[in-house]
Design a protein around this motif. Sequence first.
Motif, mmCIF file in Angstrom:
data_model
loop_
_atom_site.group_PDB
_atom_site.id
_atom_site.type_symbol
_atom_site.label_atom_id
_atom_site.label_comp_id
_atom_site.label_asym_id
_atom_site.label_seq_id
_atom_site.Cartn_x
_atom_site.Cartn_y
_atom_site.Cartn_z
ATOM 1 N N LEU A 22 -1.226 13.131 45.205
ATOM 2 C CA LEU A 22 -1.214 12.329 44.219
ATOM 3 C C LEU A 22 -2.175 11.051 44.491
ATOM 4 N N ASP A 23 -3.124 11.046 43.207
ATOM 5 C CA ASP A 23 -3.908 9.449 43.676
ATOM 6 C C ASP A 23 -3.085 8.701 42.616
ATOM 7 N N PRO A 24 -2.717 7.680 43.439
ATOM 8 C CA PRO A 24 -1.762 6.576 42.798
ATOM 9 C C PRO A 24 -2.530 5.463 41.853
ATOM 10 N N TYR A 25 -2.234 5.163 40.747
ATOM 11 C CA TYR A 25 -2.705 4.312 39.851
ATOM 12 C C TYR A 25 -1.448 3.429 39.404
ATOM 13 N N PRO A 26 -0.785 2.368 40.550
ATOM 14 C CA PRO A 26 0.446 1.857 39.903
ATOM 15 C C PRO A 26 -0.045 0.571 39.051
ATOM 16 N N VAL A 27 1.157 0.195 38.299
ATOM 17 C CA VAL A 27 1.035 -1.070 37.552
ATOM 18 C C VAL A 27 2.175 -1.944 37.936
ATOM 19 N N ALA A 28 2.292 -3.110 38.536
ATOM 20 C CA ALA A 28 3.263 -3.837 38.821
ATOM 21 C C ALA A 28 4.357 -4.160 37.401
ATOM 22 N N GLY A 29 5.397 -3.904 37.671
ATOM 23 C CA GLY A 29 6.354 -4.120 36.398
ATOM 24 C C GLY A 29 6.482 -2.953 35.512
ATOM 25 N N ALA A 30 5.640 -1.906 35.646
ATOM 26 C CA ALA A 30 5.714 -0.814 34.553
ATOM 27 C C ALA A 30 7.000 -0.017 34.649
ATOM 28 N N ARG A 31 7.585 0.158 33.574
ATOM 29 C CA ARG A 31 8.913 0.891 33.413
ATOM 30 C C ARG A 31 8.750 2.403 33.515
ATOM 31 N N GLY A 32 7.505 2.840 33.017
ATOM 32 C CA GLY A 32 7.229 4.164 33.102
ATOM 33 C C GLY A 32 5.883 4.620 33.822
ATOM 34 N N ALA A 33 5.873 5.988 34.003
ATOM 35 C CA ALA A 33 4.426 6.615 34.925
ATOM 36 C C ALA A 33 4.104 7.569 34.082
ATOM 37 N N VAL A 34 2.826 7.951 34.159
ATOM 38 C CA VAL A 34 2.477 9.325 33.609
ATOM 39 C C VAL A 34 1.708 10.098 34.741
ATOM 40 N N GLY A 70 11.243 5.153 41.417
ATOM 41 C CA GLY A 70 12.203 3.907 40.633
ATOM 42 C C GLY A 70 11.628 3.755 39.098
ATOM 43 N N TYR A 71 10.598 4.817 38.841
ATOM 44 C CA TYR A 71 10.380 4.340 37.400
ATOM 45 C C TYR A 71 11.697 4.984 36.379
ATOM 46 N N ASP A 72 11.637 4.415 35.326
ATOM 47 C CA ASP A 72 12.769 4.856 34.269
ATOM 48 C C ASP A 72 12.400 6.017 33.743
ATOM 49 N N LYS A 73 11.127 6.262 33.548
ATOM 50 C CA LYS A 73 10.692 7.458 32.746
ATOM 51 C C LYS A 73 9.391 7.744 33.312
ATOM 52 N N VAL A 74 9.395 9.319 32.960
ATOM 53 C CA VAL A 74 8.291 9.894 33.716
ATOM 54 C C VAL A 74 7.679 10.879 32.837
ATOM 55 N N CYS A 129 -1.300 5.701 23.968
ATOM 56 C CA CYS A 129 -0.766 4.328 24.653
ATOM 57 C C CYS A 129 0.401 3.948 23.790
ATOM 58 N N ARG A 130 0.167 3.604 22.493
ATOM 59 C CA ARG A 130 1.036 3.139 21.640
ATOM 60 C C ARG A 130 2.170 4.006 21.462
ATOM 61 N N TRP A 131 2.051 5.293 21.427
ATOM 62 C CA TRP A 131 3.146 6.015 21.591
ATOM 63 C C TRP A 131 4.021 6.143 22.843
ATOM 64 N N LEU A 132 3.323 5.774 23.982
ATOM 65 C CA LEU A 132 4.027 5.706 25.214
ATOM 66 C C LEU A 132 4.597 4.447 25.246
ATOM 67 N N LEU A 133 4.044 3.273 25.054
ATOM 68 C CA LEU A 133 4.647 1.908 24.928
ATOM 69 C C LEU A 133 5.886 2.055 23.807
ATOM 70 N N GLU A 134 5.872 2.682 22.707
ATOM 71 C CA GLU A 134 7.132 2.466 21.924
ATOM 72 C C GLU A 134 8.198 3.318 22.416
ATOM 73 N N GLY A 135 7.915 4.393 23.398
ATOM 74 C CA GLY A 135 8.712 5.022 24.085
ATOM 75 C C GLY A 135 9.367 4.407 25.486
ATOM 76 N N GLY A 136 9.080 3.128 25.551
ATOM 77 C CA GLY A 136 9.330 2.501 26.853
ATOM 78 C C GLY A 136 8.492 2.809 28.273
ATOM 79 N N PHE A 137 7.251 2.941 28.266
ATOM 80 C CA PHE A 137 6.615 3.270 29.427
ATOM 81 C C PHE A 137 5.860 2.061 29.827
ATOM 82 N N GLY A 138 5.981 0.901 29.171
ATOM 83 C CA GLY A 138 5.165 -0.026 29.463
ATOM 84 C C GLY A 138 5.810 -0.922 30.546
ATOM 85 N N ARG A 139 5.438 -2.403 30.480
ATOM 86 C CA ARG A 139 6.066 -3.335 31.193
ATOM 87 C C ARG A 139 7.384 -3.594 30.798
#
Length: 259
Positions: free
Chosen positions: A26-38, A98-102, A249-259
């Motif tokens: 995996l090439d990682p592109y993490p975001v501090a505080g993100a609840r979800g990852a793709v 530790g992500y809430d959603k993947v 991205c809007r769809w993912l954020l509405e689904g709880g994947f953002g910060r």
Amino acid sequence: MAEPILLWPHEAPDTPLCADQPQPWLDPYPVAGARGAVVVCPGGGYNHRAQHEGAPIAQMLNQQGIAAYVLQYRVHPCAPDTPHGDAVRAIRLVRSMGYDKVAIMGFSAGGHLCCSAAVHYDQGNPESNDPVERYSSRPDAFIPCYAVVSFGEYAHLGSRKSLLGEKWQDEELIRHYSNELQVTPDTPPAFIWHTAEDDCVAVQNSLMLAKALADQKVPFEMHVYPRGHHGLGLGGVYSRVSTWANDCCRWLLEGGFGR
């Protein structure tokens, strides 16, 4: 970019046909505080991995506060189940962080891999000595982009031949990897997009997937753009097509994947 993360810390499961390929990572592109990852799966007909469907996609997700991990899965020559094994391992590994959603996203043949992960999964093995294998491989959402969904009537034969090898006409394998036939009420929700002009991977692939999801009452959002060739990634010169990224991205954020 952070250091690559091997899917298996020591050695990938034995796959003799892949002996000359590096371990998947995996090439990682993490975001501090993100609840979800793709998990992002580039396309390439199961022969290679298209760069424009990897890092640029992850960076786009990062800009919206969503973590991303680009999967460098194994390709032809390999056993038919090898890329799928890499994908489900990637989902487990990212979930173990530790992500809430993947979610899993894929383009073209990477979209086929994305769909396969969304319909062929398990809840993990609680007895495994490998802590990662104890996690579920079921994605919380999947995002097939101009995807090869079916290995049947509307198959992209190049992808089918690369994945199945000498068994590319085996009816049992064709059905197993025709993902529209494997949808159940437990299949995760989807964001689907395609172009009607795609003359490489027919739009019928996405239409069949949407019908299967609708038949099983699985939520999905779908966009079919009238113009645009295959393999557009973020959309290229087609301004209408490029709107898919914000909508997704809007769809993912509405689904709880953002910060």
